[in-house]
Design a protein around this motif. Sequence first.
Motif, PDB file in Angstrom:
ATOM      1  N   UNK A 165       0.840  -1.192   0.000  1.00  0.00           N
ATOM      2  CA  UNK A 165       0.000   0.000   0.000  1.00  0.00           C
ATOM      3  C   UNK A 165       0.879   1.247   0.000  1.00  0.00           C
ATOM      4  N   UNK A 166       0.627   2.170  -0.954  1.00  0.00           N
ATOM      5  CA  UNK A 166       1.360   3.435  -0.991  1.00  0.00           C
ATOM      6  C   UNK A 166       2.818   3.313  -1.411  1.00  0.00           C
ATOM      7  N   UNK A 167       3.215   2.186  -1.998  1.00  0.00           N
ATOM      8  CA  UNK A 167       4.618   1.978  -2.403  1.00  0.00           C
ATOM      9  C   UNK A 167       5.040   2.961  -3.496  1.00  0.00           C
ATOM     10  N   UNK A 168       6.360   3.112  -3.645  1.00  0.00           N
ATOM     11  CA  UNK A 168       6.935   3.949  -4.701  1.00  0.00           C
ATOM     12  C   UNK A 168       7.408   3.050  -5.836  1.00  0.00           C
ATOM     13  N   UNK A 169       6.971   3.362  -7.057  1.00  0.00           N
ATOM     14  CA  UNK A 169       7.323   2.564  -8.236  1.00  0.00           C
ATOM     15  C   UNK A 169       8.046   3.464  -9.233  1.00  0.00           C
ATOM     16  N   UNK A 170       9.246   3.057  -9.666  1.00  0.00           N
ATOM     17  CA  UNK A 170      10.005   3.841 -10.646  1.00  0.00           C
ATOM     18  C   UNK A 170      10.139   3.010 -11.920  1.00  0.00           C
ATOM     19  N   UNK A 171       9.424   3.423 -12.967  1.00  0.00           N
ATOM     20  CA  UNK A 171       9.383   2.714 -14.255  1.00  0.00           C
ATOM     21  C   UNK A 171      10.453   3.322 -15.164  1.00  0.00           C
ATOM     22  N   UNK A 172      11.144   2.461 -15.916  1.00  0.00           N
ATOM     23  CA  UNK A 172      12.270   2.919 -16.711  1.00  0.00           C
ATOM     24  C   UNK A 172      12.011   2.864 -18.214  1.00  0.00           C
ATOM     25  N   UNK A 173      12.110   3.998 -18.869  1.00  0.00           N
ATOM     26  CA  UNK A 173      12.417   4.098 -20.291  1.00  0.00           C
ATOM     27  C   UNK A 173      11.266   3.839 -21.269  1.00  0.00           C
ATOM     28  N   UNK A 174      11.634   3.972 -22.567  1.00  0.00           N
ATOM     29  CA  UNK A 174      10.674   4.000 -23.665  1.00  0.00           C
ATOM     30  C   UNK A 174      10.017   2.645 -23.923  1.00  0.00           C
ATOM     31  N   UNK A 175      10.588   1.572 -23.368  1.00  0.00           N
ATOM     32  CA  UNK A 175       9.957   0.257 -23.517  1.00  0.00           C
ATOM     33  C   UNK A 175       8.642   0.186 -22.746  1.00  0.00           C
ATOM     34  N   UNK A 176       8.510   1.027 -21.711  1.00  0.00           N
ATOM     35  CA  UNK A 176       7.404   0.893 -20.760  1.00  0.00           C
ATOM     36  C   UNK A 176       6.626   2.198 -20.598  1.00  0.00           C
ATOM     37  N   UNK A 177       6.350   2.881 -21.704  1.00  0.00           N
ATOM     38  CA  UNK A 177       5.679   4.189 -21.609  1.00  0.00           C
ATOM     39  C   UNK A 177       4.206   4.069 -21.190  1.00  0.00           C
ATOM     40  N   UNK A 178       3.599   2.916 -21.407  1.00  0.00           N
ATOM     41  CA  UNK A 178       2.181   2.758 -21.083  1.00  0.00           C
ATOM     42  C   UNK A 178       1.959   2.315 -19.642  1.00  0.00           C
TER      43      UNK A 178
END
Length: 466
Positions: A140-153
């Motif tokens: 709950x309330x975690x921080x998520x850091x998504x990387x780069x153009x492979x994962x724009x959606x």
Amino acid sequence: MASTHDAAVLVASNRGPVSYDVHEDGSLHARRGGGGLVSGLSAIGPDAGALWVCSALGDGDREAVRRGVGEPGVRMLDIPADVHADAYNGIANSALWFVHHMLYQTPLEPVFDAEFRRQWASYETYNRAFAEALAEEAAEGAAVVVQDYHLTLVPGMLRELRPDLRIGHFSHTPWAPPEYFRMLPDDIAAQVLRGMLGADRLGFLTHRWADAFTACAEQFAGGLGGTRVGVHGLGADADFLRERAHESDVDERMAALREEIGAAPDGGARRTIVRVDRTELSKNIVRGMLAFRQLLEDRPEWRERVVHVAFAYPSRQDLEVYREYTAQVRRLAEEINARYGTPDWTPVVLHVKDDFARSLAAYRLADVALVNPIRDGMNLVAKEVPVVSDQGCALVLSREAGAFEELGEDAIAVNPYDVVATAHALHEALVMPVGERAERTKRLAAAATALPPAQWFLEQLSALKA
């Protein structure tokens, strides 16, 4: 969607920190990678509840997933190989990469046909697999850091599944200006922006790329909404580089390179112009070689006195355009050597087999570093060479590299398309007085290491949590 796990910090990227090979006896062998994300996750400590979600990239990775073999803190997704190939090669590397690096030969490409739409569906499937895994794993309330153009959606998809999460996305590439971004089909461009704007915070390597995204959002999505935009200029890891550059295998590579370079006719040391790149279209290796050829033509006094040490490591060889580009680099090196070489002097020393120790050896030996991309998110080579250089090194740097924002003042700037001007810049770099070169190198190294990888990651995390 409720969480079934309790990861407090999550990273999502196409490539993870570990990969697997299957040996002949059927056993699995793990290989660990490095880089900024690895350093960053290490820096937050083992008790932070961190999880890295990545894709299985090869047969070894998929076999590891099937056998339930894995590293603590890593979840590898076994996305079907054909879906991954469509998403990775068909969309990420052949469409989004080309748009952001402005690489299309527009009279002929792009062609957004039925095949593109089929591959786009795979890109959606691939992104959804990440979003669902992150939603399942996050506390709950975690921080998520998504990387780069492979994962724009992913940010937008994840926001729908888990509105409680703090979601960030970081772009390691440039972002296309609106007039180029709009080449994408309207609905696809809107979907990409909607996906990105699902994040609480978006990170970019330079202000230029951040401003380009903001302009696209304003023109095509009605603005940023509640999404914040920040800039984090990833720096070189000085401690790691300096230590690694003085290990015995690097010393061996230096000795071998010195032998290949040879001595000048007067017996003194030959000067070196060094480049280290993947054979990525945006790196502009061919024009760099043409500029070296122009230098030899315009300034005959440098013949036999300078060598272009060019490391062009194969990249994306499953795409035909990359195979052709790699072949063109080889042909041009051979042409220059045939035209100008002598029995005692090979003007272009070209290596195409990836060898990190040899790259570091070249960094240490370089009199001039040539970094001339036509467009680059950052370009860490420009930052690494001044850190590792033994005697100080003049940097010839494209104004289209992201690194130019931080290093431009102490580099010799070039327009990457102007071969004649680049040849002149190489001459200027070669004749730069030793004292000036040393002073510039010192300032370049300080700027290059201002935000080392661990700090770069922690800064993003801190801004996201705030």
